[in-house]
Design a protein around this motif. Sequence first.
Motif, short mmCIF file in Angstrom:
data_model
loop_
_atom_site.label_atom_id
_atom_site.label_comp_id
_atom_site.label_asym_id
_atom_site.label_seq_id
_atom_site.Cartn_x
_atom_site.Cartn_y
_atom_site.Cartn_z
N THR A 722 0.83 -1.20 0.00
CA THR A 722 0.00 0.00 0.00
C THR A 722 0.86 1.25 0.00
N CYS A 723 0.28 2.34 -0.49
CA CYS A 723 0.98 3.62 -0.55
C CYS A 723 -0.09 4.70 -0.61
N ALA A 724 0.16 5.82 0.01
CA ALA A 724 -0.83 6.89 0.03
C ALA A 724 -1.26 7.26 -1.38
N GLY A 725 -2.55 7.14 -1.66
CA GLY A 725 -3.07 7.48 -2.99
C GLY A 725 -3.08 6.34 -3.97
N LYS A 726 -2.50 5.20 -3.60
CA LYS A 726 -2.42 4.07 -4.52
C LYS A 726 -3.74 3.33 -4.56
N GLN A 727 -4.24 3.09 -5.76
CA GLN A 727 -5.50 2.39 -5.94
C GLN A 727 -5.22 0.94 -6.33
#
Length: 1018
Positions: A722-727
């Motif tokens: 996961t990563c901030a903004g990752k969809q």
Amino acid sequence: MAVKPTRSMSERTFQNHVVDGFEKQDYTYVPQSQMDQNFNRETAIDEQTLIEFLIETQPKEVAKVERQYGVRWSQAVIKRIGQVIADKGLLWTLRNQVEMAPGAKFKILYFKPRNDLNQTAVEHYRANRFQVTDEFHYGTMKDDLNNRIDVVLLVNGFPLVTIELKNHQTGQTVNNAIRQYMTDRNPKEQVFQPDLRSLVHFAVDADDVYMATELKGKSTKFVPSNQGNGKDGGGNPPAAPGKFGTSYLWEEVLTPDSLLDIIERFVQITYREKDEHGKKITRQARSTMKAVIFPRYHQLRVVRRLLKATREQGPGHNYLIQHSAGSGKSYSIAWLAYHLASLTQDSGDSFFNSVIVLVDRVILDEQLQGTIMKMPHPRGMVAIAKDSAGLRDAVNAGARIIISTIQKFPYIYTQTDTAGRTFAIIIDEAHSSQSGEAHRKTKQALGDHSGFNADEFADVSDNDALDWDDSGLDEDTDDAALRVRNELNAQGVQPNLSFYAFTATPKPSTLETFGTVNPDTGKPEPFDLYSMKQAIEEGFILDVLTNYTTFKTYFQLVKKSDEDPKRKASRTKQEIMNFVKLDPSNVSKISEIIVDHFHDHVMPLLHGDGKGMVVTSSRKAAAEYFRYMQKLAAKTEYAGVKPVVAFSGKLDLGGEDVTEETLNGFPPSEIAERFNTSQFNLMIVANKFQTGFDQPKLCAMYVDKKLTGVAAVQTLSRLNRTCAGKQTPIVLDFANDAATIQAAFEPYYTQTDLDRVTDPNVIYDMKTALDAFQIYDEEEVAALCRVWLGKPDESTMPEVLRLLGPAKDRYADLDEDGQEEFRKRVGKFLHTYTYVTQMIRLDDQPLFKLDTYLTFLNREIAPEYEPEESIDGLIAVTQLRIENKGQADISLTGGEPVKNNAGTVGVGKGGDDEDYLSSIIDQLNQLFGTDFSDPARKFFEGLMTLLQGDGKLSQQARNNSRADFRTPFDSAFLTALFKSQSENADLFRRLSSSQEAMQIVQESLFNEFYNTAHRGKE
């Protein structure tokens, strides 16, 4: 504050239940009115409780400061404590002493002693003040003065845990509690600042628990801290009668003993390594703090369950921990290592002499190593074994925690002194290597070699089971006997070794070597489970199969040569597929699809920082793709695409030796670091970085390599971070179909189960089958073992080779099929012997010696493949089309057992029949070609059906040589062809008008018919 009987379903009723639950766990309830009097909002401390604790537990230190500061001594102490916390942080202060003039040293918290041997330490621990209060006023700022927190836990006056509660019956859930923390709780208030007062904040309803360690307004990140629902994923199990689904929070996680254990040995502070100017930060202080790490429920559970099982069972047991990516495995391993290192027996002695953390990579896992090293520990407690000598010295010196790779043990297993010592061995990513030779050498290096377990021979009246009859043997044979004994002692479970094996994708060998046998099924299972399904449902990893698109490649081949050489069919098919993958038309088409898709759909993600990975089938393919993608990236329409290539070693590319460094222009060691920057965004790989690579900004993967089983799961899982903004991550697959990928993931979606267990007796059935070939005899086996296992000298190697001579001669007398079967049976025996002896000890000297003998013989009878003419000059791709088959529907259910292929006696019959190149090409064209598609395939199948229906023709094929059979077949072929013309008139016309096409089809069918007839004859 006992809960009164009521029919109310209000939030207050739920709150009363929670407070009452904490009281039952020995928290003292402090009503709001009293807490308002005692709690100083400016210092965010219940000062009266803190001072009472210090007076009771440390009167001598209180006397020192009282002499110095007089009646204001308590204010001076509280001021000094505040200064230390502001500088070093609350966690450091809780774990250490607060020093102040005139030489006073205060502890503001006493942790639970490991045992009851020190009565003073026990009394100090019992003197800790555990308080629970509700409707807690905390505010110092104008808008916060009347704000209240539902429930707060204080220890010695410090508010360490805050809890907001919601009740479904009032129309609110845990999500409302989360929003309340985000919008109504000012992070600037002292009570909320991380590592200043509160260590963790919980949002709770009757079903779910979420937590956060830092409030950042609307950017606050709450994560689930649920128990998990077994194999069913996230959430919590159904509530027990009279309890809530979240009762475990106050009955288990936050009990006084548990909370202090979490503070002492779990909570971690991470610090920034560089400042805003890129300069390295060397001082760890609250001003350089990065984050507070509070354990999730499953992390607490696995460490505590393992400790409990270890205490109860003692050393000599194996534990398999199946924890998915996203489980925080590095922290779980680090916490377990420190807990095991400090685990003591009732006598106060250490349970293990050393804890060894092993990784299955040549280069130590930097993340895991860093996590372990950053945890507070005395100087010299942790040793990092950078080479074999370092590992040997650390083991012999008794280092408390040792970090190493498993590959070092084969070099030191004869140089360690482990008699009377116990070891805990934690394995990161336990796979097949841990059930093979490296694992065996690990047990030899660390096992107690003083002899067999005496309790196993308690009923033996004499000592024959413990001693070897070495009468009449020479000195070298005595050495050989000792080595055999040590080898046998290293088999099976070692009484002084406990293995704790972590993996997200346990193979059958991993399950059988480390798993816990379920008494109801008789099959091994993981000791603890945090499934892929739970990790996805809780949002710790992404589902990589949601946005999965497959492509199909169709191509047409032609022969460039008039020759039609005989070749091995399966090898040739693989050569042809590799040839097609490297054909410029294929490289260019796939590269254009990838670069175009990456530029338009991936590169803009994460505010322009989206990254992609191209997984290729070979190093040469990676280099070719890289070169072509570099050309595309230079075009204006693909501006911003920045490819980098990763593969091992050196390869010949068009007569030029190339490496990663020559293609990229910088050393290989910098690839991962540079890929993390804006310098590169599209990585083309061949094996390297395909597993074990953690890059959260990876948003897309382009697959042009066959993937199955664990390899498929590990490769595609590079995308799940996961990563901030990752969809939802994106996959474009040019080499696999949806069914294959789904089959690979199913066994690992929930708990991995085994379809069957291995019967260790199969090794004796394999031996019987090998003995029947009469290739070796007992005397030859014994003679070789005396030489190899005795003291080595200059004659060892030539003598071993000489002693293999008779067996090699007998092997040479076998026909080709016999040689192939014997060779396969030898390989299977060697693999199974290693596999079985990891699970149990076979007290069988002759079997061990046979394994030793066959290890050498196997190398001597390895098949020699005659070099064949390169396929490159024989064929060419004339047509190639890549078709988008659309988004695949890959939904996982779990519960599909992994297939155990070990422990079967039979070996498959050789399947690499020789056939003519023209037939092989025709078969591939029928399968992939744009011209010879499904109608053509049915036409040829119909032709073959007609031919095989001719009983006389089949008899002629069986009774004649290939050359003599040519004439009757050609006649029958033409007859069948004309009978079939109406089935596909267009194809019939094309064949009739092309002598070359007619010859390709006729030759292929001739070979297929003749070979089939003779297989039936056998």
